[in-house]
Design a protein around this motif. Structure first.
Motif, PDB file in Angstrom:
ATOM      1  N   ILE A 178      53.931 -45.052  15.760  1.00 23.44           N
ATOM      2  CA  ILE A 178      54.715 -45.456  14.588  1.00 23.44           C
ATOM      3  C   ILE A 178      53.915 -45.205  13.316  1.00 23.44           C
ATOM      4  O   ILE A 178      54.439 -44.705  12.319  1.00 23.44           O
ATOM      5  N   ALA A 179      52.625 -45.558  13.344  1.00 26.51           N
ATOM      6  CA  ALA A 179      51.773 -45.419  12.155  1.00 26.51           C
ATOM      7  C   ALA A 179      51.646 -43.974  11.706  1.00 26.51           C
ATOM      8  O   ALA A 179      51.383 -43.713  10.524  1.00 26.51           O
ATOM      9  N   ARG A 180      51.844 -43.024  12.629  1.00 23.20           N
ATOM     10  CA  ARG A 180      51.662 -41.613  12.304  1.00 23.20           C
ATOM     11  C   ARG A 180      52.978 -40.872  12.058  1.00 23.20           C
ATOM     12  O   ARG A 180      52.971 -39.652  11.881  1.00 23.20           O
ATOM     13  N   LEU A 181      54.080 -41.592  12.047  1.00 26.42           N
ATOM     14  CA  LEU A 181      55.347 -40.942  11.729  1.00 26.42           C
ATOM     15  C   LEU A 181      55.289 -40.405  10.295  1.00 26.42           C
ATOM     16  O   LEU A 181      54.837 -41.105   9.386  1.00 26.42           O
ATOM     17  N   PRO A 182      55.755 -39.186  10.080  1.00 25.15           N
ATOM     18  CA  PRO A 182      55.683 -38.587   8.736  1.00 25.15           C
ATOM     19  C   PRO A 182      56.759 -39.139   7.797  1.00 25.15           C
ATOM     20  O   PRO A 182      57.654 -38.427   7.326  1.00 25.15           O
TER      21      PRO A 182
END
Length: 236
Positions: free
Chosen positions: A162-166
């Motif tokens: 989730i933290a790396r979703l663009p």
């Protein structure tokens, strides 16, 4: 006297679990596309051997979870059990490699604000994950417990993806928003389970509670001076 739980609609349950497994797989690929799966396209600094191993082990785990859900959906329980015994070894490897990766990340980020504090959250999340898959193994002969523990174990580790979703909203919201989104996903399953069984299953109740409270607890632990000393020793 043992509590009598209402029977669930097995077809709906298999359908829901397949959807959740597919969404976790999609989320993992989307979140880590730029930094891992499609890194050759997006570029950036080369990954360390440890990160490559971590990425490979986590990918194998998510694919294994998808396979196990599909085996149950297609009523191949015998093969599901055989694969599951091997899968527990992979689950242990997920935790061990995850711990090594978390410590390595903290080592590289210790000069940044909160770098050492966040290590408590990372390690706490891994312990929650391993506790849930261990419970899944212990209750493997009780399908209603086993399936819930395993599904929630996999929901417990979606925060990094989730933290790396663009998405700008994720970047602006920071760490708290990431874990709020994860908790919403967990609560969505809790509400479905409650609606489907007319009674909150104990595995769902305890596992979801453990996942939700782990973030604020590990954040508090991470702020303690004694934890900072422990973290400095771990990264030294």
């Amino acid at each position: 006297m043992k509590a009598i739980l209402p029977r669930t609609n097995n077809a709906n349950k298999r359908y829901l679990h397949s959807i959740i497994a597919g969404l976790i797989l999609l989320l993992t690929f989307t979140g880590f596309a730029q930094s891992y799966y499609l890194k050759s396209v997006f570029g950036g600094d080369a990954l360390s051997i440890l990160l490559h191993i971590h990425g490979l082990v986590m990918t194998l785990w998510i694919l294994l979870f998808m396979l196990q859900v599909l085996l149950i959906a297609t009523r191949k329980q015998v093969l599901h059990r055989r694969v599951g015994l091997w899968g527990m070894s992979l689950g242990l490897l997920v935790m061990l490699i995850g711990i090594a990766t978390a410590i390595d990340s903290a080592r590289r980020a210790q000069a940044e604000p909160g770098g050492l504090s966040f290590l408590a959250t990372s390690l706490g999340g891994l312990l929650v994950f391993f506790a849930l898959i261990t419970l899944g193994l212990i209750y493997r002969r009780q399908r209603d417990f086993h399936s819930r523990f395993m599904l929630l174990a996999n929901l417990s580790i979606i925060a990094p993806a989730i933290a790396r979703l663009p998405l700008d909203v994720i970047e602006r919201g920071g760490l708290s928003l990431v874990f709020i989104i994860k908790d919403v996903c967990v609560l969505a399953f809790v509400l479905y389970d409650l609606a489907n069984t007319r009674r909150l299953h104990p595995a769902t109740a305890w596992a979801s509670l453990l996942i939700i409270v782990s973030f604020p607890i590990t954040r508090m632990i991470g702020a303690l001076p004694i934890w900072i000393d422990i973290a400095k020793w771990l990264v030294s």
